[in-house]
Write an enzyme that holds these catalytic residues in place. Structure first.
Site, PDB file in Angstrom:
ATOM      1  N   LYS A  82     -55.944 -48.553  18.743  1.00 38.73           N
ATOM      2  CA  LYS A  82     -56.739 -47.353  18.448  1.00 38.73           C
ATOM      3  C   LYS A  82     -58.219 -47.674  18.652  1.00 38.73           C
ATOM      4  O   LYS A  82     -58.692 -48.742  18.261  1.00 38.73           O
ATOM      5  CB  LYS A  82     -56.471 -46.906  17.002  1.00 38.73           C
ATOM      6  N   SER A  97     -54.954 -38.587  13.221  1.00 43.00           N
ATOM      7  CA  SER A  97     -55.907 -38.847  14.271  1.00 43.00           C
ATOM      8  C   SER A  97     -55.475 -39.925  15.262  1.00 43.00           C
ATOM      9  O   SER A  97     -56.080 -40.050  16.326  1.00 43.00           O
ATOM     10  CB  SER A  97     -57.233 -39.282  13.631  1.00 43.00           C
ATOM     11  N   SER A 123     -53.021 -40.265   9.186  1.00 44.34           N
ATOM     12  CA  SER A 123     -53.265 -40.411  10.624  1.00 44.34           C
ATOM     13  C   SER A 123     -52.342 -41.356  11.379  1.00 44.34           C
ATOM     14  O   SER A 123     -52.369 -41.381  12.604  1.00 44.34           O
ATOM     15  CB  SER A 123     -54.703 -40.861  10.863  1.00 44.34           C
TER      16      SER A 123
HETATM   17  N1  GLN Z   1     -56.128 -35.398   8.982  1.00 45.55           N
HETATM   18  C1  GLN Z   1     -56.859 -36.032   7.941  1.00 45.55           C
HETATM   19  C2  GLN Z   1     -58.335 -35.817   8.157  1.00 45.55           C
HETATM   20  O1  GLN Z   1     -58.652 -35.096   9.022  1.00 45.55           O
HETATM   21  C3  GLN Z   1     -56.531 -37.491   7.896  1.00 45.55           C
HETATM   22  C4  GLN Z   1     -57.168 -38.279   8.959  1.00 45.55           C
HETATM   23  C5  GLN Z   1     -56.858 -39.728   8.888  1.00 45.55           C
HETATM   24  O2  GLN Z   1     -55.903 -40.153   8.247  1.00 45.55           O
HETATM   25  N2  GLN Z   1     -57.703 -40.518   9.519  1.00 45.55           N
HETATM   26  O3  GLN Z   1     -59.156 -36.343   7.485  1.00 45.55           O
END
Ligand code: GLN
Length: 492
Positions: free
Chosen positions: A82, A157, A181
């Site tokens: 990532k 994400s 995410s």
């Molecule tokens: N979807 C969540 C957010 O937008 C979690 C994102 C994540 O776990 N990095 O914050």
């Protein structure tokens, strides 16, 4: 087996072929790059490739095989990283314009561990900018597509991580999980995704979003690879003061253990209301499977779940507003041109360098932390967070594992939620609480919906119980025999 097919398999088959000298690590790496060439134009998982590094690593593996030296378990198994995890001498962008040309001067602790385990890192994969989002549509560079259906989001994400693995463009991947995410993209792309206990894996070198919630973890095709990759990345690190001084077991050891008599609690609030009908059926099917394996099924109520999104969007944005203060155009990254003075430089750099969602979070977080509102928002959110943790503590006195869907629905169409942040935030209703409580949680693909999109089941365990979690996940996986090869066949 033909090499194209081999690279789409989990690591065990590739390792067998490597050790039997049917294939070289270099051939596996090259075949992965061929697959990327073939499919990534459509999928758009990779931000950048790190071919020199991957080839160099693969050659080291082949050298070891030639000399009959001992080989780390995942040596030669290709990985997508990532793009918010630092990799020395290569770009680390967090999919943000503000870090577009940033070349990292150091390795994250996990990256170091990948290297010493001779895992070829193929490249850096796309994410929602600074990991803020659930669809990978918030990337400043491109929208990653779901390999199961290119009109749908891969989740976020860590959408690039999941899409790369699902498309056969890497055998395994690392993602990061602040509110879901890793698990959400794993669920949308039919993969296994594991968020470890907070502190189990060092965050050193992970670009911080919300430091009290962030964890790095594996996205893989099966549970065994998840355990193998966790073996590589887990452990105390003096560079991360929140990493845990706890023994790291061999996470593959208990996979096959009998689960007869184990107590599995399904979370009432997440299993009964607001689910897509096919998701609801899949929950029932999973509970049936566990019952047939001799587990005891118990209903568990976690009434505070209804506050979790609100609490998360105060805690996470507060921490983000502080963490992202360092991106000011002075130290590194993008700097705005045509500025009048230093204040103007800060303002224009941040205005031009950050995308809309990141700005929204910084504003929300700054507001929640501002004097006068701190007690009403931030302090209260922390108090409710404690109560959420207490709820889990009492639940784990009654059961070993908690079960729910990972998301109330399957992957949605690209573009369908971008105008409505709140509906985007709601996709994380089932995943966020694990981060608030710091407990390990994972996604297991269990079925397909009527549009042939994957449905994932989330399993959660008490802190440091990853071995038990992986064991229970493995048993479900064996019973289901989910076919992860469907998108790979469709794409080529
Ligand atoms: N979807 C969540 C957010 O937008 C979690 C994102 C994540 O776990 N990095 O914050």
């Amino acid at each position: 087996m033909d090499i194209k097919e081999l690279i789409s398999k989990p690591s065990s088959e590739q390792r067998k072929a490597l050790i039997n000298k049917e294939v070289s690590a270099l051939e596996l790496t090259n075949a992965a790059y061929e697959q990327i060439e073939l499919t990534d134009e459509k999928v758009a998982a990779y931000n950048s490739l790190t071919k020199d590094l991957a080839v160099e690593t693969a050659k080291k593996v082949d050298e070891k095989i030639k000399n009959n030296e001992e080989l780390p378990p995942l040596a030669g198994i290709t990985l997508a990283l990532k793009d918010n995890i630092n990799l020395k001498s290569y770009p680390t962008t967090a999919s943000s314009k503000i870090l577009k040309n940033f070349i990292s001067p150091f390795d994250a602790t996990v990256t170091k561990k990948l290297k010493s385990n001779l895992i070829p890192i193929l490249g850096k994969v796309n994410l929602d900018e600074f990991a803020m989002g659930s669809s990978t549509e918030n990337s400043a560079f491109k929208i990653t597509r779901n390999p199961w259906n290119l009109n749908k989001v891969p989740g976020g994400s860590s959408g690039g991580s999941a899409a790369a693995v699902a498309a056969g463009e890497a055998t395994v991947a690392l993602g990061s999980d602040t509110g879901g995410s890793i698990r959400l993209p794993a669920s949308y792309c039919g993969l296994v995704g594991l968020k470890p206990t907070y502190g189990r894996v060092s965050r050193y070198g992970l670009i911080a979003f919300a430091s009290s919630l962030d964890q790095i973890g594996p996205i893989t095709k099966n549970v065994e690879d998840s355990a193998l990759l966790l073996n590589v990345i887990a452990g105390l690190d003096e560079k991360d003061s929140t990493s845990l001084n706890q023994k790291v077991p061999d996470f593959t050891k208990d996979l096959k253990k009998d689960i007869k008599g184990l107590k599995i609690g399904y979370i009432k609030e997440l299993c009964t209301e607001g689910l897509a009908p096919d998701v609801s059926e899949t929950v029932k099917k999973s509970l049936e499977i566990y019952k047939s394996l001799g587990a005891e099924i118990i209903e568990i109520s976690l009434p505070l779940i209804k506050y979790s999104i609100a609490v998360y969007y105060i805690v996470a944005t507060a921490e983000a507003s502080s963490n992202l203060a360092r991106f000011d155009g002075v130290k590194y990254g993008f700097r705005a041109k045509d500025v009048d003075n230093i204040y103007d430089m800060y303002v224009k750099t941040r205005a031009q360098g950050f995308g809309d969602e990141v700005k929204r979070r910084i504003m929300l977080g700054t507001y929640a932390l501002s004097s006068g509102y701190y007690d009403a928002y931030y302090k209260k959110a922390q108090q409710v967070r404690r109560l959420v943790k207490n709820d889990f503590d009492s639940a784990f006195k009654k059961v070993d594992i908690l079960l729910s869907p990972t998301c109330p629905h399957t992957a949605f169409d690209i573009g369908s939620k971008v105008q409505d942040p709140l509906s985007m935030y709601l996709t994380d209703i089932a995943t966020i609480t694990a981060n608030l409580a710091g407990i390990p949680a994972m996604n297991i693909p269990v079925g397909l919906d009527r549009d042939s999109m994957p449905i994932g089941i989330q399993l959660q365990a008490d802190c440091l119980q990853e071995s038990k979690l992986l064991n229970v996940a493995f048993q479900l996986e064996q019973a289901v025999q989910f076919d992860y090869s469907i998108p790979i066949k469709k794409l080529v």
